[in-house]
Design a protein around this motif. Structure first.
Motif, PDB file in Angstrom:
ATOM      1  N   ASP A 139      -8.117   0.298  10.556  1.00 34.36           N
ATOM      2  CA  ASP A 139      -8.697   0.783   9.305  1.00 34.36           C
ATOM      3  C   ASP A 139      -8.862  -0.411   8.366  1.00 34.36           C
ATOM      4  O   ASP A 139      -7.883  -0.947   7.840  1.00 34.36           O
ATOM      5  CB  ASP A 139      -7.781   1.834   8.690  1.00 34.36           C
ATOM      6  N   SER A 140     -10.111  -0.814   8.147  1.00 34.00           N
ATOM      7  CA  SER A 140     -10.355  -1.998   7.325  1.00 34.00           C
ATOM      8  C   SER A 140      -9.854  -1.829   5.903  1.00 34.00           C
ATOM      9  O   SER A 140      -9.491  -2.809   5.241  1.00 34.00           O
ATOM     10  CB  SER A 140     -11.856  -2.320   7.309  1.00 34.00           C
ATOM     11  N   SER A 141      -9.813  -0.584   5.399  1.00 37.95           N
ATOM     12  CA  SER A 141      -9.361  -0.370   4.032  1.00 37.95           C
ATOM     13  C   SER A 141      -7.848  -0.499   3.891  1.00 37.95           C
ATOM     14  O   SER A 141      -7.339  -0.514   2.773  1.00 37.95           O
ATOM     15  CB  SER A 141      -9.821   0.999   3.524  1.00 37.95           C
ATOM     16  N   VAL A 142      -7.135  -0.610   5.003  1.00 35.06           N
ATOM     17  CA  VAL A 142      -5.689  -0.867   4.964  1.00 35.06           C
ATOM     18  C   VAL A 142      -5.393  -2.362   5.032  1.00 35.06           C
ATOM     19  O   VAL A 142      -4.423  -2.841   4.438  1.00 35.06           O
ATOM     20  CB  VAL A 142      -4.967  -0.128   6.109  1.00 35.06           C
ATOM     21  N   VAL A 143      -6.245  -3.128   5.715  1.00 39.18           N
ATOM     22  CA  VAL A 143      -5.938  -4.546   5.940  1.00 39.18           C
ATOM     23  C   VAL A 143      -6.761  -5.498   5.087  1.00 39.18           C
ATOM     24  O   VAL A 143      -6.438  -6.688   5.021  1.00 39.18           O
ATOM     25  CB  VAL A 143      -6.101  -4.918   7.428  1.00 39.18           C
ATOM     26  N   GLU A 144      -7.821  -5.015   4.422  1.00 38.09           N
ATOM     27  CA  GLU A 144      -8.628  -5.943   3.628  1.00 38.09           C
ATOM     28  C   GLU A 144      -7.783  -6.530   2.504  1.00 38.09           C
ATOM     29  O   GLU A 144      -6.984  -5.850   1.876  1.00 38.09           O
ATOM     30  CB  GLU A 144      -9.864  -5.236   3.071  1.00 38.09           C
ATOM     31  N   VAL A 179     -10.395  -0.962  -3.625  1.00 43.23           N
ATOM     32  CA  VAL A 179      -9.862  -0.345  -2.393  1.00 43.23           C
ATOM     33  C   VAL A 179      -8.617  -1.099  -1.922  1.00 43.23           C
ATOM     34  O   VAL A 179      -7.678  -1.276  -2.684  1.00 43.23           O
ATOM     35  CB  VAL A 179     -10.962  -0.269  -1.302  1.00 43.23           C
ATOM     36  N   GLY A 180      -8.593  -1.552  -0.660  1.00 45.93           N
ATOM     37  CA  GLY A 180      -7.396  -2.203  -0.142  1.00 45.93           C
ATOM     38  C   GLY A 180      -7.055  -3.491  -0.856  1.00 45.93           C
ATOM     39  O   GLY A 180      -5.882  -3.886  -0.935  1.00 45.93           O
ATOM     40  N   HIS A 181      -8.072  -4.173  -1.373  1.00 45.87           N
ATOM     41  CA  HIS A 181      -7.812  -5.403  -2.123  1.00 45.87           C
ATOM     42  C   HIS A 181      -6.944  -5.136  -3.348  1.00 45.87           C
ATOM     43  O   HIS A 181      -6.241  -6.034  -3.813  1.00 45.87           O
ATOM     44  CB  HIS A 181      -9.134  -6.021  -2.581  1.00 45.87           C
ATOM     45  N   SER A 182      -7.002  -3.920  -3.893  1.00 42.35           N
ATOM     46  CA  SER A 182      -6.289  -3.632  -5.138  1.00 42.35           C
ATOM     47  C   SER A 182      -4.790  -3.767  -4.998  1.00 42.35           C
ATOM     48  O   SER A 182      -4.096  -4.028  -5.971  1.00 42.35           O
ATOM     49  CB  SER A 182      -6.643  -2.226  -5.640  1.00 42.35           C
ATOM     50  N   MET A 183      -4.286  -3.572  -3.774  1.00 44.49           N
ATOM     51  CA  MET A 183      -2.853  -3.785  -3.566  1.00 44.49           C
ATOM     52  C   MET A 183      -2.572  -4.964  -2.638  1.00 44.49           C
ATOM     53  O   MET A 183      -1.604  -5.692  -2.817  1.00 44.49           O
ATOM     54  CB  MET A 183      -2.173  -2.509  -3.055  1.00 44.49           C
ATOM     55  N   ASN A 184      -3.442  -5.197  -1.648  1.00 41.06           N
ATOM     56  CA  ASN A 184      -3.138  -6.206  -0.634  1.00 41.06           C
ATOM     57  C   ASN A 184      -3.218  -7.631  -1.147  1.00 41.06           C
ATOM     58  O   ASN A 184      -2.458  -8.502  -0.696  1.00 41.06           O
ATOM     59  CB  ASN A 184      -4.060  -6.027   0.573  1.00 41.06           C
ATOM     60  N   ASP A 185      -4.130  -7.906  -2.070  1.00 39.43           N
ATOM     61  CA  ASP A 185      -4.152  -9.252  -2.639  1.00 39.43           C
ATOM     62  C   ASP A 185      -2.911  -9.495  -3.488  1.00 39.43           C
ATOM     63  O   ASP A 185      -2.414 -10.627  -3.558  1.00 39.43           O
ATOM     64  CB  ASP A 185      -5.424  -9.466  -3.450  1.00 39.43           C
ATOM     65  N   GLU A 223      -2.352   4.415   5.740  1.00 35.92           N
ATOM     66  CA  GLU A 223      -3.656   4.993   6.052  1.00 35.92           C
ATOM     67  C   GLU A 223      -4.581   4.718   4.886  1.00 35.92           C
ATOM     68  O   GLU A 223      -4.153   4.725   3.728  1.00 35.92           O
ATOM     69  CB  GLU A 223      -3.529   6.503   6.270  1.00 35.92           C
ATOM     70  N   GLY A 224      -5.840   4.461   5.182  1.00 40.12           N
ATOM     71  CA  GLY A 224      -6.804   4.173   4.132  1.00 40.12           C
ATOM     72  C   GLY A 224      -7.967   5.136   4.132  1.00 40.12           C
ATOM     73  O   GLY A 224      -8.164   5.916   5.073  1.00 40.12           O
ATOM     74  N   PRO A 225      -8.793   5.099   3.087  1.00 37.27           N
ATOM     75  CA  PRO A 225      -9.904   6.040   2.970  1.00 37.27           C
ATOM     76  C   PRO A 225     -11.007   5.825   3.997  1.00 37.27           C
ATOM     77  O   PRO A 225     -11.697   6.777   4.365  1.00 37.27           O
ATOM     78  CB  PRO A 225     -10.412   5.813   1.547  1.00 37.27           C
ATOM     79  N   ILE A 226     -11.194   4.595   4.479  1.00 36.85           N
ATOM     80  CA  ILE A 226     -12.204   4.389   5.523  1.00 36.85           C
ATOM     81  C   ILE A 226     -11.822   5.169   6.772  1.00 36.85           C
ATOM     82  O   ILE A 226     -12.634   5.896   7.356  1.00 36.85           O
ATOM     83  CB  ILE A 226     -12.347   2.893   5.854  1.00 36.85           C
ATOM     84  N   GLY A 227     -10.580   5.039   7.198  1.00 36.98           N
ATOM     85  CA  GLY A 227     -10.136   5.768   8.381  1.00 36.98           C
ATOM     86  C   GLY A 227     -10.137   7.268   8.180  1.00 36.98           C
ATOM     87  O   GLY A 227     -10.519   8.026   9.081  1.00 36.98           O
ATOM     88  N   ARG A 228      -9.735   7.722   6.987  1.00 38.55           N
ATOM     89  CA  ARG A 228      -9.648   9.158   6.719  1.00 38.55           C
ATOM     90  C   ARG A 228     -11.028   9.809   6.700  1.00 38.55           C
ATOM     91  O   ARG A 228     -11.241  10.850   7.294  1.00 38.55           O
ATOM     92  CB  ARG A 228      -8.948   9.382   5.379  1.00 38.55           C
ATOM     93  N   TRP A 229     -11.973   9.187   5.994  1.00 40.01           N
ATOM     94  CA  TRP A 229     -13.235   9.869   5.730  1.00 40.01           C
ATOM     95  C   TRP A 229     -14.413   9.352   6.545  1.00 40.01           C
ATOM     96  O   TRP A 229     -15.411  10.065   6.694  1.00 40.01           O
ATOM     97  CB  TRP A 229     -13.568   9.763   4.240  1.00 40.01           C
ATOM     98  N   PHE A 230     -14.315   8.124   7.068  1.00 45.77           N
ATOM     99  CA  PHE A 230     -15.449   7.557   7.789  1.00 45.77           C
ATOM    100  C   PHE A 230     -15.063   6.986   9.146  1.00 45.77           C
ATOM    101  O   PHE A 230     -15.787   6.169   9.715  1.00 45.77           O
ATOM    102  CB  PHE A 230     -16.112   6.464   6.944  1.00 45.77           C
ATOM    103  N   GLY A 231     -13.929   7.413   9.665  1.00 53.48           N
ATOM    104  CA  GLY A 231     -13.449   6.875  10.927  1.00 53.48           C
ATOM    105  C   GLY A 231     -14.418   7.055  12.075  1.00 53.48           C
ATOM    106  O   GLY A 231     -14.573   6.176  12.932  1.00 53.48           O
ATOM    107  N   ALA A 232     -15.095   8.200  12.139  1.00 55.97           N
ATOM    108  CA  ALA A 232     -16.011   8.465  13.246  1.00 55.97           C
ATOM    109  C   ALA A 232     -17.260   7.595  13.166  1.00 55.97           C
ATOM    110  O   ALA A 232     -17.914   7.360  14.179  1.00 55.97           O
ATOM    111  CB  ALA A 232     -16.407   9.939  13.265  1.00 55.97           C
ATOM    112  N   LEU A 233     -17.602   7.120  11.967  1.00 53.09           N
ATOM    113  CA  LEU A 233     -18.770   6.251  11.831  1.00 53.09           C
ATOM    114  C   LEU A 233     -18.458   4.832  12.266  1.00 53.09           C
ATOM    115  O   LEU A 233     -19.248   4.192  12.949  1.00 53.09           O
ATOM    116  CB  LEU A 233     -19.243   6.245  10.375  1.00 53.09           C
ATOM    117  N   PHE A 234     -17.294   4.327  11.864  1.00 52.16           N
ATOM    118  CA  PHE A 234     -16.988   2.928  12.115  1.00 52.16           C
ATOM    119  C   PHE A 234     -16.255   2.707  13.435  1.00 52.16           C
ATOM    120  O   PHE A 234     -16.288   1.617  13.984  1.00 52.16           O
ATOM    121  CB  PHE A 234     -16.196   2.357  10.933  1.00 52.16           C
ATOM    122  N   LYS A 235     -15.571   3.704  13.917  1.00 50.20           N
ATOM    123  CA  LYS A 235     -15.009   3.733  15.267  1.00 50.20           C
ATOM    124  C   LYS A 235     -14.039   2.591  15.588  1.00 50.20           C
ATOM    125  O   LYS A 235     -13.718   2.366  16.731  1.00 50.20           O
ATOM    126  CB  LYS A 235     -16.139   3.721  16.309  1.00 50.20           C
TER     127      LYS A 235
END
Length: 749
Positions: free
Chosen positions: A504-509, A540-546, A488-500
């Motif tokens: 969760d882009s913050s998990v896959v970026e 964010v997600g780049h910090s671990m995914n890259d 789970e990432g912070p985009i989904g947790r805190w801004f999920g209703a905005l981005f719909k």
């Protein structure tokens, strides 16, 4: 004792932000030129200005509502839509506006603007983060400066009774060369104020830039070096009380009883004792007395659930959470798909598989969290707090205080660093406590968390897990890649209703949209919620995914008998921009060589390489590493960054260097560990960060490709962990797939 009942606005829930409060704000000094791009003006103010259609606000977020004020004494003030926190945005904005206004950036004083509808310049939101500030406002800020200059020229033409075309400007003066007369901008402010802005003002050609693209000195450098910079912890209000807080040992539990309230109330300076959501607080005449009182409280807390990862149970641990991520059987949601991976795997010459994980991380900022709340006589609220989204904090504060957002005035001081810490994270944010305590005491209250409370309550970068599988063809090149990101990432947790989005882009970026020419790809996202408070963390997600992706790519290179640098070059055949960047970093490092090799000082070293595409910029990184006493020692980091174009190369270089240090710290040392439902580190003694001895030389090359402008604050970080780990793998002959490296003793192959 005051029992301040838990409010949903301050409690731990996963209710996302549904709406950002936006309201108009205009402050004008008498006789000043106050120019806003697309302001919504109050009728009384609008009547005093002949600005026509330009005074009508467009759709919120479509124009920058920065204000440029030039007073009669030639002092200049810019109200910025962004918060300064060490990233240099104030200087960059002054350069950008000053360029078109023809005014030395050193003459600007920049302040953070109050909440307002047209400050939403980042995809319809107002925020300082995501490395968006400069790139989201660059054109609008240029136009703002150019429009102001044209108004000043028109005012001067009328005053001097000469054609406007006969006038030029030079660093704050309008000059009529024919007569030798000149007028300062301050002299023209009142007349220019009455003019209607033009919509078709031309902008400078890049070849004529005087300040954009140059390493202009930071505007805040003197104040910081002389101790005059004011941060949130420096705020003092007349009549202010101080509060220290003790939080529940398990997130989600509440105070039940205090056995020694009378004794603590009798301590010197103590004013009152309060229950807060998930905490207790002592209010006193000084913070140290409040802290001593809070430490002395004998509190009984409610009990957490005994086991599980749905909540922060008594048995919750980092190891249990990682196991839950690995063991999840939930179906994945496709985040990216290209070609036919299944068919490619069926025909593969070789298949390579690996799993990677990265830990929870604290922000570990040196500035401890604080907030000051003061209710006015009319019931409205002033709130001083570090933040990255003033309108969001205004809305949440209004809910906590029981007010309308218009009755909350947010003051945004300079931040002691960003790192993703200063968004709203429910129980990880101290300002709701300041509001509740100010309301209960009837006095202004400053809440300051101790270092131990910050380490206990800081919202953390999510613990993350990814699974990879690659198919290789007979030539050793990858023909298919299957990736699964779980968590789970912070985009989904805190801004999920905005981005719909279901993904969760913050998990896959950092796992998606890679430049490599692998024809068959599939990336799946599996959501597994964290019970702890998760947060944005630099890149964010780049910090671990890259790190995950670029490390696995080295594994693919090894399985296919390829040099990792050569493999990347081969996979970038269709991208001249990325090949140029990769060659640039190799040249910066004096040529590519993987090793192991013997350095001039006799140490056995190796190099690792990586690429990353974070926040609209591109980076290539090489790390040179040796081993000493079972630890990785990084000697040099070479980083080439292509942000398209830059405003201030000096700031770019410093941001890349700082990001590299943080990336290396997380690679070598940092992790938040949960055992028994509690964080084990409560200060820097148990949460080591990069020290001077471990800091390598950092070499930066800036490549301006002319691509759309990208971000700067975060892109220097993601390439560092994989470059270091790839070098370690070359040295040791084994592949670290779990960070930080300090978890294991390293030895040479």
């Amino acid at each position: 004792m005051n029992d301040l009942s838990p409010l949903r606005a301050g409690g731990h829930d996963r209710e996302p932000v549904r709406n950002l409060s936006r309201r108009g704000f205009l402050g004008a000094a008498s006789g000043a030129l106050l120019l806003g791009v697309g302001l919504r003006l109050e009728p009384a103010v609008a009547q005093t200005r002949a600005e026509g259609p330009a005074a009508v606000a467009p759709k919120p977020g479509t124009r920058v509502a920065a204000f440029l004020e030039i007073r009669p004494d030639n002092s200049v003030r810019l109200l910025s839509p962004f918060v300064e926190g060490g990233q240099g945005i104030n200087t960059g904005l002054a350069q950008t506006i000053g360029e078109e206004l023809d005014l030395d950036p050193a003459r600007f004083a920049v302040e953070c603007a109050p909440p307002g509808p047209d400050y939403a310049v980042v995809n319809g939101l107002r925020m300082t983060g995501g490395s968006f500030s400069t790139r989201s406002s660059f054109e609008a800020m240029r136009r703002l400066g150019a429009t102001a200059r044209e108004m000043l020229l028109r005012a001067a033409a009328a005053k001097l009774a000469v054609p406007q075309a006969s006038l030029t400007t030079e660093d704050g003066r309008v000059i009529h060369a024919g007569s030798g007369r000149a007028l300062g901008y301050g002299e023209l402010a009142a007349a220019a104020l009455a003019l209607q802005p033009r919509d078709d003002v031309p902008l400078k050609a890049a070849k004529d830039f005087r300040w954009i693209g140059k390493p202009v000195a930071r505007l805040d450098m003197r104040d910081k070096s002389t101790g005059r910079a004011v941060y949130s912890i420096d705020i003092r209000i007349d009549g202010m009380l101080h509060a220290a807080v003790r939080h529940a040992p398990h997130l989600g539990t509440e105070p039940e009883a205090i056995a020694n309230e009378a004794e603590v109330r009798a301590l010197p300076g103590v004013q009152s004792i309060h229950r807060l959501p998930g905490a207790v607080a002592v209010v006193a005449d000084t913070w140290w007395r409040a802290r001593k009182g809070a430490d002395a409280l004998a509190v009984t807390w409610t009990k957490p659930a005994p086991e599980g990862v749905d909540t922060v149970s008594a048995g919750f641990s980092s190891a249990a959470m990682l196991a839950a991520l690995k063991d999840s059987t939930a179906p994945g949601i496709p985040a990216e798909q290209e070609g036919d991976p299944d068919s490619a795997f069926a025909k593969a010459t070789k298949v390579v598989e690996a799993e990677y994980d990265a830990p929870y991380l604290a922000h570990a900022q040196l500035e401890p969290p604080s907030a000051v709340a003061r209710f006015a006589a009319d019931g409205s609220l002033d709130l001083w707090l570090p933040n990255q989204m003033p309108e969001l904090f205004q809305q949440v504060a209004a809910k906590v205080a029981g007010l309308q957002p218009d009755d909350v005035r947010i003051h945004s001081p300079m931040l002691g660093g960003f790192f993703g810490r200063h968004f709203y994270y429910g129980p990880a944010s101290p300002f709701p406590q300041a509001i509740l305590l100010a309301k209960a005491t009837g006095r202004p209250v400053r809440v300051l968390w101790s270092r131990e409370e910050e380490f206990g309550m800081d919202a953390v970068r999510p613990l993350s897990f990814a699974r990879f599988k690659a198919a290789l063809g007979p030539d050793g090149l990858p023909v298919a890649l299957q990736t699964t990101a779980v968590g789970e990432g912070p985009i989904g947790r805190w801004f999920g209703a905005l981005f719909k989005s279901p993904v969760d882009s913050s998990v896959v970026e950092g796992l998606d949209k890679k430049p490599y020419a692998i024809p068959n790809r599939r990336l799946d996202y599996v959501k597994v919620p964290h019970p702890v408070t998760i947060a944005f963390w630099r890149s964010v997600g780049h910090s671990m995914n890259d790190y995950f992706y670029e490390s696995f790519l080295d594994e693919v290179a090894q399985a296919g008998g390829k040099d990792p640098f050569d493999l990347r070059m081969a996979l970038l055949t269709d991208s001249a921009r990325h090949r140029t960047l990769l060659q640039t970093v190799a040249d910066l490092a004096g040529g590519w060589r993987r090793g192991p090799f013997t350095a001039e000082d006799g140490t056995r070293r190796a190099r690792g390489v990586s690429m990353a595409s974070p926040f609209g910029s591109e980076t290539a990184t090489i790390a040179e590493v040796s081993l000493k006493d079972g630890e990785a020692r990084v000697h040099d980091l070479w980083i080439a960054i292509d942000p398209g174009s830059v405003v201030n190369p000096g700031i770019v270089k410093r941001q890349v260097e700082g990001a590299a240090a943080l990336g290396l710290s997380s690679t070598l040392l940092e992790q938040v560990v949960y055992e028994g439902g509690q964080r084990q580190a409560r200060n820097f003694d148990a949460y080591p960060i990069l020290d001077r001895e471990r800091m390598p030389r950092v070499h930066v090359a800036i490549v301006e490709s002319g691509a759309p402008m990208g971000g700067i604050g975060e892109p220097g970080l993601p390439g560092v962990p994989p470059a270091v780990v790839n070098a370690v793998a070359a040295l040791t002959g084994s592949r670290p797939r779990s960070l930080p490296l300090s978890k294991a003793r390293l030895s040479g192959a």
